[in-house]
Design a protein around this motif. Sequence first.
Motif, PDB file in Angstrom:
ATOM      1  N   GLN A 304       0.827  -1.208   0.000  1.00 31.25           N
ATOM      2  CA  GLN A 304       0.000   0.000   0.000  1.00 31.25           C
ATOM      3  C   GLN A 304       0.867   1.267   0.000  1.00 31.25           C
ATOM      4  O   GLN A 304       0.601   2.222  -0.737  1.00 31.25           O
ATOM      5  CB  GLN A 304      -0.916  -0.006   1.224  1.00 31.25           C
ATOM      6  N   ASN A 305       1.908   1.282   0.808  1.00 30.34           N
ATOM      7  CA  ASN A 305       2.787   2.449   0.857  1.00 30.34           C
ATOM      8  C   ASN A 305       3.571   2.626  -0.431  1.00 30.34           C
ATOM      9  O   ASN A 305       3.832   3.754  -0.867  1.00 30.34           O
ATOM     10  CB  ASN A 305       3.740   2.339   2.038  1.00 30.34           C
ATOM     11  N   LYS A 306       3.955   1.507  -1.046  1.00 28.05           N
ATOM     12  CA  LYS A 306       4.627   1.598  -2.337  1.00 28.05           C
ATOM     13  C   LYS A 306       3.669   2.175  -3.379  1.00 28.05           C
ATOM     14  O   LYS A 306       4.060   3.004  -4.222  1.00 28.05           O
ATOM     15  CB  LYS A 306       5.131   0.220  -2.772  1.00 28.05           C
ATOM     16  N   ALA A 307       2.394   1.772  -3.300  1.00 24.14           N
ATOM     17  CA  ALA A 307       1.379   2.322  -4.209  1.00 24.14           C
ATOM     18  C   ALA A 307       1.215   3.826  -3.983  1.00 24.14           C
ATOM     19  O   ALA A 307       1.023   4.592  -4.939  1.00 24.14           O
ATOM     20  CB  ALA A 307       0.055   1.610  -4.005  1.00 24.14           C
ATOM     21  N   THR A 308       1.284   4.255  -2.731  1.00 24.55           N
ATOM     22  CA  THR A 308       1.177   5.685  -2.413  1.00 24.55           C
ATOM     23  C   THR A 308       2.325   6.465  -3.040  1.00 24.55           C
ATOM     24  O   THR A 308       2.131   7.578  -3.566  1.00 24.55           O
ATOM     25  CB  THR A 308       1.163   5.895  -0.886  1.00 24.55           C
ATOM     26  N   ALA A 309       3.515   5.893  -2.992  1.00 22.16           N
ATOM     27  CA  ALA A 309       4.677   6.551  -3.604  1.00 22.16           C
ATOM     28  C   ALA A 309       4.494   6.661  -5.122  1.00 22.16           C
ATOM     29  O   ALA A 309       4.829   7.686  -5.728  1.00 22.16           O
ATOM     30  CB  ALA A 309       5.952   5.786  -3.268  1.00 22.16           C
ATOM     31  N   VAL A 310       3.955   5.604  -5.740  1.00 23.61           N
ATOM     32  CA  VAL A 310       3.701   5.646  -7.180  1.00 23.61           C
ATOM     33  C   VAL A 310       2.622   6.684  -7.488  1.00 23.61           C
ATOM     34  O   VAL A 310       2.710   7.420  -8.488  1.00 23.61           O
ATOM     35  CB  VAL A 310       3.282   4.249  -7.691  1.00 23.61           C
ATOM     36  N   ALA A 312       2.065   9.403  -5.940  1.00 22.11           N
ATOM     37  CA  ALA A 312       2.664  10.742  -5.874  1.00 22.11           C
ATOM     38  C   ALA A 312       3.309  11.103  -7.210  1.00 22.11           C
ATOM     39  O   ALA A 312       3.234  12.258  -7.669  1.00 22.11           O
ATOM     40  CB  ALA A 312       3.684  10.801  -4.747  1.00 22.11           C
ATOM     41  N   GLN A 313       3.941  10.120  -7.859  1.00 22.96           N
ATOM     42  CA  GLN A 313       4.523  10.355  -9.189  1.00 22.96           C
ATOM     43  C   GLN A 313       3.423  10.614 -10.218  1.00 22.96           C
ATOM     44  O   GLN A 313       3.572  11.453 -11.109  1.00 22.96           O
ATOM     45  CB  GLN A 313       5.354   9.147  -9.618  1.00 22.96           C
ATOM     46  N   LEU A 314       2.320   9.861 -10.075  1.00 19.43           N
ATOM     47  CA  LEU A 314       1.195  10.013 -10.996  1.00 19.43           C
ATOM     48  C   LEU A 314       0.635  11.437 -10.944  1.00 19.43           C
ATOM     49  O   LEU A 314       0.323  12.041 -11.985  1.00 19.43           O
ATOM     50  CB  LEU A 314       0.106   8.994 -10.634  1.00 19.43           C
ATOM     51  N   ILE A 315       0.533  11.973  -9.761  1.00 20.92           N
ATOM     52  CA  ILE A 315      -0.009  13.320  -9.594  1.00 20.92           C
ATOM     53  C   ILE A 315       0.884  14.361 -10.267  1.00 20.92           C
ATOM     54  O   ILE A 315       0.413  15.355 -10.840  1.00 20.92           O
ATOM     55  CB  ILE A 315      -0.179  13.643  -8.097  1.00 20.92           C
ATOM     56  N   GLU A 316       2.190  14.114 -10.248  1.00 20.79           N
ATOM     57  CA  GLU A 316       3.145  15.100 -10.748  1.00 20.79           C
ATOM     58  C   GLU A 316       3.329  15.065 -12.265  1.00 20.79           C
ATOM     59  O   GLU A 316       3.745  16.045 -12.871  1.00 20.79           O
ATOM     60  CB  GLU A 316       4.513  14.887 -10.082  1.00 20.79           C
ATOM     61  N   THR A 317       3.031  13.933 -12.893  1.00 23.88           N
ATOM     62  CA  THR A 317       3.348  13.800 -14.317  1.00 23.88           C
ATOM     63  C   THR A 317       2.302  14.493 -15.211  1.00 23.88           C
ATOM     64  O   THR A 317       1.117  14.524 -14.890  1.00 23.88           O
ATOM     65  CB  THR A 317       3.464  12.315 -14.719  1.00 23.88           C
ATOM     66  N   GLU A 322       2.678   8.096 -19.530  1.00 24.11           N
ATOM     67  CA  GLU A 322       3.307   7.786 -18.248  1.00 24.11           C
ATOM     68  C   GLU A 322       2.264   7.705 -17.148  1.00 24.11           C
ATOM     69  O   GLU A 322       2.342   6.855 -16.237  1.00 24.11           O
ATOM     70  CB  GLU A 322       4.350   8.853 -17.912  1.00 24.11           C
ATOM     71  N   ALA A 323       1.250   8.559 -17.221  1.00 34.63           N
ATOM     72  CA  ALA A 323       0.182   8.535 -16.224  1.00 34.63           C
ATOM     73  C   ALA A 323      -0.571   7.208 -16.266  1.00 34.63           C
ATOM     74  O   ALA A 323      -0.895   6.633 -15.219  1.00 34.63           O
ATOM     75  CB  ALA A 323      -0.777   9.700 -16.438  1.00 34.63           C
ATOM     76  N   ARG A 324      -0.860   6.717 -17.480  1.00 34.55           N
ATOM     77  CA  ARG A 324      -1.550   5.433 -17.593  1.00 34.55           C
ATOM     78  C   ARG A 324      -0.690   4.307 -17.016  1.00 34.55           C
ATOM     79  O   ARG A 324      -1.190   3.411 -16.342  1.00 34.55           O
ATOM     80  CB  ARG A 324      -1.900   5.152 -19.061  1.00 34.55           C
ATOM     81  N   ARG A 325       0.615   4.377 -17.303  1.00 37.77           N
ATOM     82  CA  ARG A 325       1.510   3.332 -16.786  1.00 37.77           C
ATOM     83  C   ARG A 325       1.556   3.361 -15.255  1.00 37.77           C
ATOM     84  O   ARG A 325       1.468   2.321 -14.590  1.00 37.77           O
ATOM     85  CB  ARG A 325       2.915   3.533 -17.340  1.00 37.77           C
ATOM     86  N   LEU A 326       1.672   4.558 -14.702  1.00 37.94           N
ATOM     87  CA  LEU A 326       1.752   4.696 -13.245  1.00 37.94           C
ATOM     88  C   LEU A 326       0.443   4.287 -12.575  1.00 37.94           C
ATOM     89  O   LEU A 326       0.446   3.667 -11.511  1.00 37.94           O
ATOM     90  CB  LEU A 326       2.102   6.135 -12.878  1.00 37.94           C
ATOM     91  N   ARG A 327      -0.683   4.622 -13.221  1.00 37.12           N
ATOM     92  CA  ARG A 327      -1.969   4.244 -12.643  1.00 37.12           C
ATOM     93  C   ARG A 327      -2.121   2.722 -12.604  1.00 37.12           C
ATOM     94  O   ARG A 327      -2.601   2.149 -11.636  1.00 37.12           O
ATOM     95  CB  ARG A 327      -3.108   4.874 -13.440  1.00 37.12           C
TER      96      ARG A 327
END
Length: 420
Positions: A304-310, A312-317, A322-327
């Motif tokens: 879950q925490n690793k997903a939260t870190a991902v 955060a990247q999704l929000i910034e891109t 890249e957004a689809r990949r991160l989601r």
Amino acid sequence: MRLLSPTHFLVALVVAAALLGGADGCSSDPNVTSAKLYIQQEDYTAALTSLETALAENPDNAEALALKGRVLHLQAKNIANPMDRHPLVEQMMAALNRADALEPGDAEVAVIRHSAWADEMNSGMPLYHESGGNEESLTQAIQAFENAIYIQPDSSYGHYYLGLAHLANGNADDAIAPFETAIASGGGDAGAYLYCGRALLATGSNGSRALEVLEEGAGLYPDDEPLRAELLNAYAATGQTDRALAAYEDAIARDPDSAVLRYNYGSTLLQAERFDDAIIQLERAIALEPDNANTQYNMGAAYQNKATAVNAQLIETDDDAEARRLRTERDGLLEQALPYLSNARQLTERTLSCTPDPRYHYDASTQRCRDTETDQFAPNASCPCSEVGDICHALFQVYAQLGRTTEAEEASECAGLDMN
């Protein structure tokens, strides 16, 4: 998250080392002779009256003082409550100390003193061991150990057990001084160092001192597993992450199949946000001990925490691809978290053997039980299955992010969340 110790330190029951003798010989003082006869008849009130008469005639009568100490000890033995015994213990010690000052090294004084100390220890330890956390029992145990210390202040056992009773009663601040005294007296074994460190950590403001005590103990007792585990926990609890990780790596190299070490190491890696490394260790811990709810929960938390870190990247891109990949990556991690969090919930509920009462809901913000009929907190600190509140809160977050509304609603109810 909790760090676990691999074993619990057990302490042995003290056995009285001396028993009071039987009939005494004659005395030059007829009042003392009468007192001895009354003692044989177990008429302790009459014995004390005779002894007080003897002492009124001669305050320096060491034999009468020692015998008075014995009578007071025998009276105290018939009083169950340690608090009620204490006034007699004070009077006994005043008489014995005076007798000892008049005739240093008197054997009878030493026997009475030791027997009274052993009686207090043997009174306190069952109260402590069998208390089950009961406050009244622990309070009585504390008084018994304080009586023992009053009788023999140089004995490390009394201080050690007084510290244990205070710690078991939730009084970490009061436990520190007895443990430190036990250690300073030279009688502190590995357990004294372990529990002194634990008490210091529990205060929340003595982390550095706790590490000093635990490191000193680990140096003196390098083969004591509980002490070494407590030191590892202390490194993690005080933010000494690098030292903790290095120590866990060394410990696991010596004992690679320890589920507890793997759990603690993985949990520390989780705190350090080294999620991939944490998952490796927690996965190994689960393989070794699959029914540990804490390990299952932390494994779910790692994903879950690793997903939260991902996320955060999704929000910034700003890149759609890249957004689809991160989601996709985020949702995959959340899906991986679900079975572990669900396992943790089931294992916790099974351990508690509880059936949730629909009248009560766990309020996660206060960690208390709210009565839904009155909207008031229940008088008890927690409600049925409240221990699963944190797990359900995590499940709610995962379900909500995945858009699984029905499951999210059920988890929120379990967690005591107000969805309005």
